[in-house]
Enzyme design. Structure first.
Site, PDB file in Angstrom:
ATOM      1  N   THR A 120     -17.382 -22.809  -1.568  1.00  0.00           N
ATOM      2  CA  THR A 120     -16.962 -22.988  -2.961  1.00  0.00           C
ATOM      3  C   THR A 120     -17.617 -21.920  -3.821  1.00  0.00           C
ATOM      4  O   THR A 120     -18.782 -21.575  -3.611  1.00  0.00           O
ATOM      5  CB  THR A 120     -17.305 -24.402  -3.477  1.00  0.00           C
ATOM      6  OG1 THR A 120     -16.845 -24.550  -4.818  1.00  0.00           O
ATOM      7  CG2 THR A 120     -18.794 -24.684  -3.436  1.00  0.00           C
ATOM      8  N   HIS A 147     -28.335 -34.302   6.228  1.00  0.00           N
ATOM      9  CA  HIS A 147     -29.562 -34.258   7.025  1.00  0.00           C
ATOM     10  C   HIS A 147     -29.505 -35.217   8.217  1.00  0.00           C
ATOM     11  O   HIS A 147     -30.352 -35.141   9.117  1.00  0.00           O
ATOM     12  CB  HIS A 147     -30.758 -34.608   6.126  1.00  0.00           C
ATOM     13  CG  HIS A 147     -32.056 -34.011   6.581  1.00  0.00           C
ATOM     14  ND1 HIS A 147     -32.171 -33.283   7.742  1.00  0.00           N
ATOM     15  CD2 HIS A 147     -33.300 -34.042   6.033  1.00  0.00           C
ATOM     16  CE1 HIS A 147     -33.434 -32.886   7.879  1.00  0.00           C
ATOM     17  NE2 HIS A 147     -34.135 -33.338   6.864  1.00  0.00           N
TER      18      HIS A 147
END
Length: 402
Positions: A313, A365
């Site tokens: 992006t 994560h």
């Protein structure tokens, strides 16, 4: 009389409902076959609905209506002749003038006028308002629960200029994006790591080759090809970043489908560059241009926005210095590009002014460790700062097909 019932076509798998965003024609208009008659929102894209035949159209749904896939949204009278003189509206039959309805008598004021029902009192108390602040619509002017729900507390001192507001329903696409963003925050262990990239080597390459590149290939040599190919290389080095969680399993891909975030008229679109690992600089730039045009013209399909393995992006086009991009589910990571600013840098022991971009990698994560996320972003930085060696095989002319 031959009348066609036009039904909502399926925009893609798993989509069962669409919303009529805008009618592009009016009830009674003459429409030509394949003429766009409406824009419909699904939860993934906005698509145009073309007329299946020519004829006079009768609308069977209102703007804002949610309609099931396969439901009838309009009738087209195919036996109707096209009006002469370019008139596209069928004249409505003349009706007798309506008699004026008798004027309603003003409501009588009684002891109940301005008093609130128990439910209304509770809602007004929560808003810090009293029954005298609003006009009741109930019997004899009583303040009803609906009056209390719709009441808006006064903000500030009146008489300071216009204080209007507008209430507008969110499109189905915007509502779905909102749901997905909240789900990402709630369902992933999202972290962001940052780095900076010295863009001077890419500036030098573009300065030398961009005119010839555009003349030969008909497309500009932008930054997206460098970033896409740098990400492909880094994804091959760190396959966990090119993976996603499915229940108790981790799915890793041996291909790189890169989603590119594009600002469209109806909100953010993320068309996918398929098998980016097989594309050249020209191939990436051509595909980015093609998808961006389709997204901005509202022609992008659900299939073209499904199945990416990683997203890029670019907030820099709007002037963003730094941001924490949000993961595009079910993917596990997203790279955020930002604006390029001339900054003082230490190069070979000397302070020099260089064009610098801050980059950010947001990652899940649960599936990507800190070592892999940092290593991935460093690999992207290395490729962008040494593009000739790491992205072009030491031969820019060959890589750019000059």
């Amino acid at each position: 009389m031959s009348v066609l019932e036009m039904k909502v076509p399926s925009p893609g798998e798993s989509i069962t409902e669409v919303e009529i965003a805008t009618w592009l024609v009016e009830d009674g208009d003459y429409v030509e076959k394949d003429q766009p008659i409406a824009e419909v929102d699904s939860d993934k894209a906005t698509l145009e609905l073309p007329a299946e035949e020519s004829g006079i159209i009768t609308l069977k749904a209102e703007e804002g209506d949610a309609v099931a896939v396969g439901a009838v949204v309009c009738h087209i009278d195919m036996s109707a002749a096209k009006p002469e003189g370019g008139e596209e509206k069928k004249e409505a039959p003349k009706t007798e003038e309506k008699k004026e309805a008798p004027k309603a008598e003003p409501a009588k004021e009684t002891y109940a006028t301005g008093t609130a029902s128990p439910a209304a009192k509770k809602i007004l108390a929560e808003k810090g308002m009293s029954a005298s602040d609003i006009k009741g619509t109930g019997k004899d002017g009583r303040v009803t629960k609906d009056d209390a729900v719709q009441a808006v507390p006064s903000m500030g001192t009146p008489g300071m200029g216009s204080r209007g507001s507008e209430r507008k329903k969110l499109s189905m696409l915007r509502r779905k994006v909102a749901e997905r963003l909240v789900a990402v925050k709630n369902e992933t262990a999202m972290l962001t790591t940052f780095n900076e990239v010295n863009m001077q080597p890419i500036f030098d390459l573009r300065k030398e080759y961009k005119e010839d590149f555009k003349a030969k290939h008909g497309v500009g040599l932008g930054f997206m090809s460098f970033f896409t190919l740098a990400c492909v290389r880094a994804l091959q080095m760190y396959p966990a970043v090119n993976s996603m969680i499915d229940g108790k399993e981790m799915i890793s891909y041996d291909f790189q489908d890169i989603s590119i975030a594009v600002s469209g008229p109806k909100g953010l679109m993320v068309p996918v560059i398929r098998n980016a690992e097989n594309l050249t600089f020209r191939g990436v730039e051509s595909e980015v241009k093609r998808l961006a045009i389709r997204a901005r013209e509202g022609q992008i399909t659900v299939d073209e926005m499904t199945g990416g393995t990683f997203t890029i992006t670019n907030g820099g086009v709007f002037g963003s210095m730094l941001s924490t991009p949000i993961i595009n589910p079910p993917q596990s990571a997203i790279l955020g590009m930002h604006n390029i600013v001339n900054r003082p840098m230490a190069v070979n022991g000397e302070v020099v002014i260089q064009p610098i971009m801050y980059v950010a990698l947001s990652y899940d994560h649960r599936i990507i460790d800190g070592k892999e996320s940092v290593g991935f972003l460093v690999a992207v930085k290395e490729a962008l700062e040494s593009p000739v060696e790491l992205l072009m095989g030491g031969n820019p002319k060959k890589a750019l097909e000059m």
